[in-house]
Design an enzyme around this catalytic site. Structure first.
Site, PDB file in Angstrom:
ATOM      1  N   ASP A   5      30.270  88.873  88.339  1.00 49.21           N
ATOM      2  CA  ASP A   5      29.166  89.827  88.389  1.00 49.21           C
ATOM      3  C   ASP A   5      28.029  89.058  87.738  1.00 49.21           C
ATOM      4  O   ASP A   5      28.026  88.872  86.519  1.00 49.21           O
ATOM      5  CB  ASP A   5      29.487  91.098  87.593  1.00 49.21           C
ATOM      6  CG  ASP A   5      28.349  92.107  87.704  1.00 49.21           C
ATOM      7  OD1 ASP A   5      27.179  91.683  87.623  1.00 49.21           O
ATOM      8  OD2 ASP A   5      28.624  93.297  87.890  1.00 49.21           O
ATOM      9  N   HIS A   6      27.087  88.582  88.540  1.00 43.71           N
ATOM     10  CA  HIS A   6      26.135  87.611  87.985  1.00 43.71           C
ATOM     11  C   HIS A   6      25.278  88.209  86.869  1.00 43.71           C
ATOM     12  O   HIS A   6      24.730  87.487  86.056  1.00 43.71           O
ATOM     13  CB  HIS A   6      25.281  86.975  89.088  1.00 43.71           C
ATOM     14  CG  HIS A   6      24.185  87.846  89.613  1.00 43.71           C
ATOM     15  ND1 HIS A   6      24.407  88.832  90.539  1.00 43.71           N
ATOM     16  CD2 HIS A   6      22.858  87.886  89.334  1.00 43.71           C
ATOM     17  CE1 HIS A   6      23.252  89.438  90.811  1.00 43.71           C
ATOM     18  NE2 HIS A   6      22.294  88.890  90.094  1.00 43.71           N
ATOM     19  N   HIS A  61      26.878  96.059  88.837  1.00 43.91           N
ATOM     20  CA  HIS A  61      25.912  95.718  87.789  1.00 43.91           C
ATOM     21  C   HIS A  61      25.622  96.891  86.842  1.00 43.91           C
ATOM     22  O   HIS A  61      25.649  96.742  85.625  1.00 43.91           O
ATOM     23  CB  HIS A  61      24.598  95.235  88.399  1.00 43.91           C
ATOM     24  CG  HIS A  61      24.767  94.186  89.454  1.00 43.91           C
ATOM     25  ND1 HIS A  61      25.675  93.154  89.340  1.00 43.91           N
ATOM     26  CD2 HIS A  61      24.147  93.988  90.653  1.00 43.91           C
ATOM     27  CE1 HIS A  61      25.598  92.384  90.421  1.00 43.91           C
ATOM     28  NE2 HIS A  61      24.683  92.879  91.230  1.00 43.91           N
TER      29      HIS A  61
HETATM   30  C1  BG6 Z   1      22.964  91.493  94.132  1.00 37.94           C
HETATM   31  C2  BG6 Z   1      22.706  92.488  95.230  1.00 37.94           C
HETATM   32  O1  BG6 Z   1      24.239  91.672  93.603  1.00 37.94           O
HETATM   33  O2  BG6 Z   1      22.000  91.652  93.105  1.00 37.94           O
HETATM   34  C3  BG6 Z   1      21.289  92.356  95.773  1.00 37.94           C
HETATM   35  O3  BG6 Z   1      23.620  92.299  96.278  1.00 37.94           O
HETATM   36  C4  BG6 Z   1      20.293  92.408  94.641  1.00 37.94           C
HETATM   37  O4  BG6 Z   1      21.017  93.367  96.732  1.00 37.94           O
HETATM   38  C5  BG6 Z   1      20.666  91.443  93.528  1.00 37.94           C
HETATM   39  O5  BG6 Z   1      19.017  92.082  95.178  1.00 37.94           O
HETATM   40  C6  BG6 Z   1      19.759  91.616  92.322  1.00 37.94           C
HETATM   41  O6  BG6 Z   1      20.013  90.599  91.409  1.00 37.94           O
HETATM   42  P1  BG6 Z   1      18.883  90.047  90.444  1.00 37.94           P
HETATM   43  O7  BG6 Z   1      19.554  89.020  89.607  1.00 37.94           O
HETATM   44  O8  BG6 Z   1      17.800  89.499  91.320  1.00 37.94           O
HETATM   45  O9  BG6 Z   1      18.389  91.223  89.660  1.00 37.94           O
END
Ligand code: BG6
Length: 484
Positions: free
Chosen positions: A177-178, A240
């Site tokens: 989960d980045h 997230h």
């Molecule tokens: C991803 C989603 O997990 O997270 C995307 O699939 C979203 O739809 C993205 O745009 C948002 O990540 P960040 O790091 O740009 O806030």
């Protein structure tokens, strides 16, 4: 700095994620010395690329990070490419042969990371073949990195997990989960547990409500096809948002190794409401064209059905049924095309109950608040009350703010860089455990079920550029709160 010995086999090497995130992350690790002489990357995907072409793609994707062309060339020389059909056993035999020879050439000590950066439909097939064709080693570690989405509901996630578990143990599976790799998300625990002032007040006695906003400026862009099957609930809330909520709400962990268990406990304590209640407390939205007509609506996207009922926005009220949080609303919202990119957590305390100021202050005493800014600005803001200058005794709110400057972002490791390094060191703290995934899906599935039981609302119900539909504001107003 410890240099890591490892072979990374990347499925989905020609994809967007690999180019945008993974190669730059590996290059940063290389520049910092975590990867040096003893690593190799095998890229694999359907396309018929060769090593040279692959290396040129890798170099192109790290172009903005290159200080020395020689270094970059040396880095790229560790990359190898094998065209791959995931269903063809013979290809795994080739992969195994190449892995063995690279292991010898670079002294990789049998350490293997298998990174699946591709459609989840193939995860089970790939892991089964990795085991059957004996690509897993016995003299080093074998770790599997899995990208989201991990299933599309509890049932599919569970089936996927069972497939993976035929070849890998839970403690070998690194589910990404980045958000957990972001500097300011990791900072939540520092704010909470390294500051007595907050930890002492972190409960229903003192906190009035928590607000988590993950707003995006962009629409679905080229991902309409994926989004039609996912929507904002599956795309952002299941992973997230619930992860952030768990970090804000968890009981104090006894060690970093205990964090995941404490998050599991929170996710299992999310209050399960009846379907009717859920349909009142979870609001869905879909963006239409912007008011000035310059931005298209969701339904105008080439890959989206003209009558699509898929939500691009979710707002909701979540409660946690435990001793610490009973009755405290956690408001969450996320959506596409919301006019700005903003990821922020606000924790609003209950206002002071001083009779002193109710006699002299013209206004009510404002609530204290701690805000954790995650993107685009990164930092904290604490709001306290103080006396306004002058003869009278009026109050004013002061913002004690620490927003980190550009150097902070430049020096802080990028999420994927941090997570890949964690995987190499065997640290699972910032990867989701199966029980977290399972509990999150079970919660989110009920919301989907409640929504599906009623016809979709009038979509589109917010214009591109707005912060969601009116119903999202009404949700808080009805509880005496407002979005901050
Ligand atoms: C991803 C989603 O997990 O997270 C995307 O699939 C979203 O739809 C993205 O745009 C948002 O990540 P960040 O790091 O740009 O806030």
């Amino acid at each position: 700095m410890e240099e890591h010995h490892t072979l990374i086999t990347l499925f989905g090497a020609t994809g967007d994620l690999a180019k945008r995130k993974l190669y730059p992350a590996l290059f940063r690790l290389y520049k910092k010395g975590y990867l040096k002489d003893h690593f190799a990357v095998i890229g694999t995907a359907r396309r018929e690329w060769d090593d040279n072409f692959f290396r040129s793609v890798v170099l192109e994707s790290v172009a903005s990070l290159i200080d020395s062309p020689q270094d970059a060339e040396a880095f790229a020389s560790h990359f190898y490419y094998l065209p791959h059909n995931v269903n063809d056993t013979q290809h795994y035999v080739y992969l195994k042969e190449l892995s063995k020879s690279l292991d010898k050439e670079y002294s990789l000590d049998g350490n293997r990371i298998f990174y699946l950066a591709m459609a989840p439909d193939f995860f089970g097939t790939i892991t089964q073949h990795l085991k059957d064709e004996e690509l897993l080693t016995t003299n080093g570690y074998n770790r599997l990195i899995i990208e989201k989405p991990f299933g599309r509901d509890y049932q599919s996630a569970s089936a996927l997990n069972e497939q993976l578990r035929l070849s890998f143990d839970e403690d070998q599976i690194y589910r990404i989960d980045h958000y957990l790799g972001k500097e300011m998300i990791q900072n939540i625990s520092a704010v909470r547990f390294a500051n007595r002032v907050f930890e002492a007040l972190w409960s229903k006695e003192y906190i009035s409500n928590v607000q988590i906003t993950l707003a995006e400026e962009v629409g679905v862009e080229e991902r309409g096809g994926y989004y039609e099957k996912s929507g904002a609930l599956r795309d952002m809330v299941q992973n997230h948002i619930l992860q952030i909520l768990a970090l804000v709400a968890m009981e104090p962990p006894t060690s970093f190794a205990d964090v995941r268990q404490k998050k599991i406990d929170v996710l299992k304590s999310l209050k399960q409401e009846g379907l009717e209640e859920i349909s009142q407390t979870f609001i869905r939205g879909q963006y239409g064209p912007s008011e000035d007509g310059k931005e298209e609506g969701y339904r105008q996207d080439a890959n989206v059905d003209d009558h699509s009922d898929m939500e691009t926005f979710v707002a909701g009220r979540i409660e946690i049924a435990n001793e610490r949080w009973a009755g405290v609303p956690f408001y969450i919202r996320t959506g596409k095309s919301m006019g700005c990119k903003k990821t922020v957590i606000h924790v609003e305390f209950k206002p002071a109950e001083s009779t002193l100021f109710s006699q002299v202050a013209k206004h009510d005493v404002s609530a204290n608040r701690i805000s954790i800014h995650i993107t685009p600005k990164e930092g904290f803001c604490f709001i306290i009350n103080s006396k306004a200058v002058g003869q009278s005794f009026e109050l004013q709110s002061s913002h004690l703010e620490k927003i980190f400057d550009k150097n902070f972002a430049l020096s802080s490791p990028e999420a994927y860089e941090r997570l890949i390094l964690d995987c190499m060191t065997g640290d699972m703290t910032n990867f989701t455990h199966w029980e977290e995934v399972a509990a999150s899906w079970q919660y989110v599935d009920r919301i989907r079920q409640a929504w599906d039981a009623k016809p979709a609302c009038e979509f589109p119900n917010y214009a591109s550029g707005q912060m969601g539909p009116q119903a999202s504001y009404d949700l808080l107003t009805s509880q005496g709160h407002t979005w901050i």
